[in-house]
Design a protein around this motif. Structure first.
Motif, PDB file in Angstrom:
ATOM      1  N   LYS A 195       0.820  -1.217   0.108  1.00 16.14           N
ATOM      2  CA  LYS A 195       0.089   0.022  -0.070  1.00 16.14           C
ATOM      3  C   LYS A 195       1.051   1.243  -0.045  1.00 16.14           C
ATOM      4  O   LYS A 195       0.490   2.272  -0.788  1.00 16.14           O
ATOM      5  N   ALA A 196       1.993   1.171   0.846  1.00 14.13           N
ATOM      6  CA  ALA A 196       2.789   2.460   0.976  1.00 14.13           C
ATOM      7  C   ALA A 196       3.480   2.671  -0.406  1.00 14.13           C
ATOM      8  O   ALA A 196       3.693   3.596  -0.927  1.00 14.13           O
ATOM      9  N   ARG A 197       3.945   1.419  -1.134  1.00 12.14           N
ATOM     10  CA  ARG A 197       4.666   1.581  -2.203  1.00 12.14           C
ATOM     11  C   ARG A 197       3.670   2.080  -3.401  1.00 12.14           C
ATOM     12  O   ARG A 197       4.028   2.963  -4.109  1.00 12.14           O
ATOM     13  N   ASP A 198       2.589   1.802  -3.420  1.00 12.64           N
ATOM     14  CA  ASP A 198       1.561   2.263  -4.522  1.00 12.64           C
ATOM     15  C   ASP A 198       1.392   3.701  -4.211  1.00 12.64           C
ATOM     16  O   ASP A 198       1.061   4.548  -5.152  1.00 12.64           O
ATOM     17  N   LEU A 199       1.372   3.949  -3.066  1.00 11.43           N
ATOM     18  CA  LEU A 199       0.756   5.513  -2.880  1.00 11.43           C
ATOM     19  C   LEU A 199       2.002   6.180  -3.031  1.00 11.43           C
ATOM     20  O   LEU A 199       1.750   7.315  -3.758  1.00 11.43           O
ATOM     21  N   LEU A 200       3.024   5.812  -2.783  1.00  9.82           N
ATOM     22  CA  LEU A 200       4.391   6.740  -3.049  1.00  9.82           C
ATOM     23  C   LEU A 200       4.267   6.972  -4.738  1.00  9.82           C
ATOM     24  O   LEU A 200       4.740   7.973  -5.405  1.00  9.82           O
ATOM     25  N   LEU A 201       4.072   5.867  -5.644  1.00  9.34           N
ATOM     26  CA  LEU A 201       4.122   5.929  -6.945  1.00  9.34           C
ATOM     27  C   LEU A 201       3.095   6.740  -7.536  1.00  9.34           C
ATOM     28  O   LEU A 201       3.259   7.384  -8.369  1.00  9.34           O
ATOM     29  N   LYS A 202       1.895   6.797  -6.844  1.00  9.23           N
ATOM     30  CA  LYS A 202       0.649   7.596  -6.965  1.00  9.23           C
ATOM     31  C   LYS A 202       1.057   9.172  -6.687  1.00  9.23           C
ATOM     32  O   LYS A 202       0.866   9.905  -7.768  1.00  9.23           O
ATOM     33  N   PHE A 203       1.787   9.405  -5.677  1.00 10.86           N
ATOM     34  CA  PHE A 203       2.134  10.872  -5.559  1.00 10.86           C
ATOM     35  C   PHE A 203       3.213  11.366  -6.332  1.00 10.86           C
ATOM     36  O   PHE A 203       3.195  12.337  -7.107  1.00 10.86           O
ATOM     37  N   ALA A 204       4.257  10.356  -7.044  1.00 10.32           N
ATOM     38  CA  ALA A 204       5.298  10.707  -8.089  1.00 10.32           C
ATOM     39  C   ALA A 204       4.483  10.918  -9.278  1.00 10.32           C
ATOM     40  O   ALA A 204       4.911  11.794 -10.197  1.00 10.32           O
ATOM     41  N   GLY A 205       3.443  10.248  -9.856  1.00 12.21           N
ATOM     42  CA  GLY A 205       2.635  10.162 -10.882  1.00 12.21           C
ATOM     43  C   GLY A 205       2.097  11.499 -11.019  1.00 12.21           C
ATOM     44  O   GLY A 205       1.595  12.007 -12.257  1.00 12.21           O
ATOM     45  N   GLU A 206       1.460  12.088 -10.007  1.00 12.63           N
ATOM     46  CA  GLU A 206       0.587  13.176  -9.966  1.00 12.63           C
ATOM     47  C   GLU A 206       1.249  14.393  -9.745  1.00 12.63           C
ATOM     48  O   GLU A 206       0.712  15.561 -10.060  1.00 12.63           O
TER      49      GLU A 206
END
Length: 275
Positions: A195-206
């Motif tokens: 969950k933490a990994r996916d959230l950080l990738l989401k932040f970077a993508g946005e």
């Protein structure tokens, strides 16, 4: 009266003798001086135009033109004095000894001078670059022949001697158009890593200022004493580095808790046993 006439006649004879002996030498020296100054000015213009066409750094070109001009004028002065009849052997010996003494006295200054020339020629950095050198970090404001002036992020002025700067390690943060931003975030043991990994990738993508090619990277860095540490790496354009860095930190702090992810801090459990 006859004595005064004889005295003035003697002075006239002496003057005529000096004119006969030195008149041609003085005339020749004057001609050589005038022609020599004209030739030096012509060489000066020629060298300046050549440097301009070669797109040499303006500071370095001005310095080299001045150095060449001074050297040629010194040679011309020696030549003119030789024509007049001044013994140049002893003069050159005295000049050499004085130059040696001055060189020894100004060895540090000469080292800074040489360092300044090397910096202007090889250009490891230029005005406006953000560098780290000799324990100081700042933006290059001026590159002078003896010192380089930095302005720190909190607007302090730092003067770095060019001798030490040219012979020490230096980091130039502005030489490349892109920079990689690195973060390390910790989550608590028992929290969901995926969950933490996916959230950080989401932040970077946005984040519109984070480049997607190459793609941001998120990975488990290490298992710390009190946290599971996750590393994030993303590429940005160099001017956007600090804006992206601080924005990601702020967003992680605000939103991790909303997704049941805890940011741990060092703690110690103390167990008391009754005897």
């Amino acid at each position: 009266m006859d004595r005064l006439v004889n005295k003035s006649g003697e002075w006239m004879d002496i003057a005529l003798e000096y004119i006969r002996l030195y008149g041609m030498k003085l005339l020749l020296a004057a001609v050589v001086l005038i022609i020599g100054l004209w030739v030096i000015n012509w060489i000066k213009r020629l060298v300046r135009n050549s440097f301009g066409k070669s797109q040499l750094d303006a500071s370095l070109s001005h310095f080299l033109v001045s150095l060449i001009t001074i050297g040629l004028k010194v040679l011309l002065a020696i030549q003119v004095l030789g024509i007049i009849g001044v013994a140049m052997t002893s003069f050159i010996a005295i000049l050499g000894a004085a130059g040696l003494a001055i060189g020894l006295a100004l060895s540090g200054t000469l080292q800074n001078f040489a360092g300044g020339v090397m910096i202007l020629i090889f250009k490891p950095f230029k005005v406006g670059d953000f560098i780290e050198a000799q324990g100081h970090t700042g933006t290059v404001k001026e590159i002078q022949i003896f010192v380089t002036i930095l302005n720190t992020p909190d607007n302090k002025r730092i003067l770095l001697t060019n001798g030490a700067l040219a012979n020490s390690n230096m980091t130039n943060f502005s030489s490349e158009p892109k920079r990689r931003v690195d973060w390390t975030f910790g989550i608590g043991y028992g929290d969901h890593y995926d969950k933490a990994r996916d959230l950080l990738l989401k932040f970077a993508g946005e984040d519109e200022k984070i480049l997607q090619d190459p793609a941001p990277f998120v990975g488990l860095s290490n298992l710390g004493d009190s946290s599971v540490n996750i590393v994030v790496r993303a590429w940005v354009n160099a001017p956007d580095y600090w804006e992206v860095f601080f924005r990601m930190n702020e967003r992680v702090y605000k939103e991790f808790g909303e997704h049941d992810l805890n940011i741990p801090f060092p703690q110690m459990d103390v167990h008391v046993h009754n005897a």
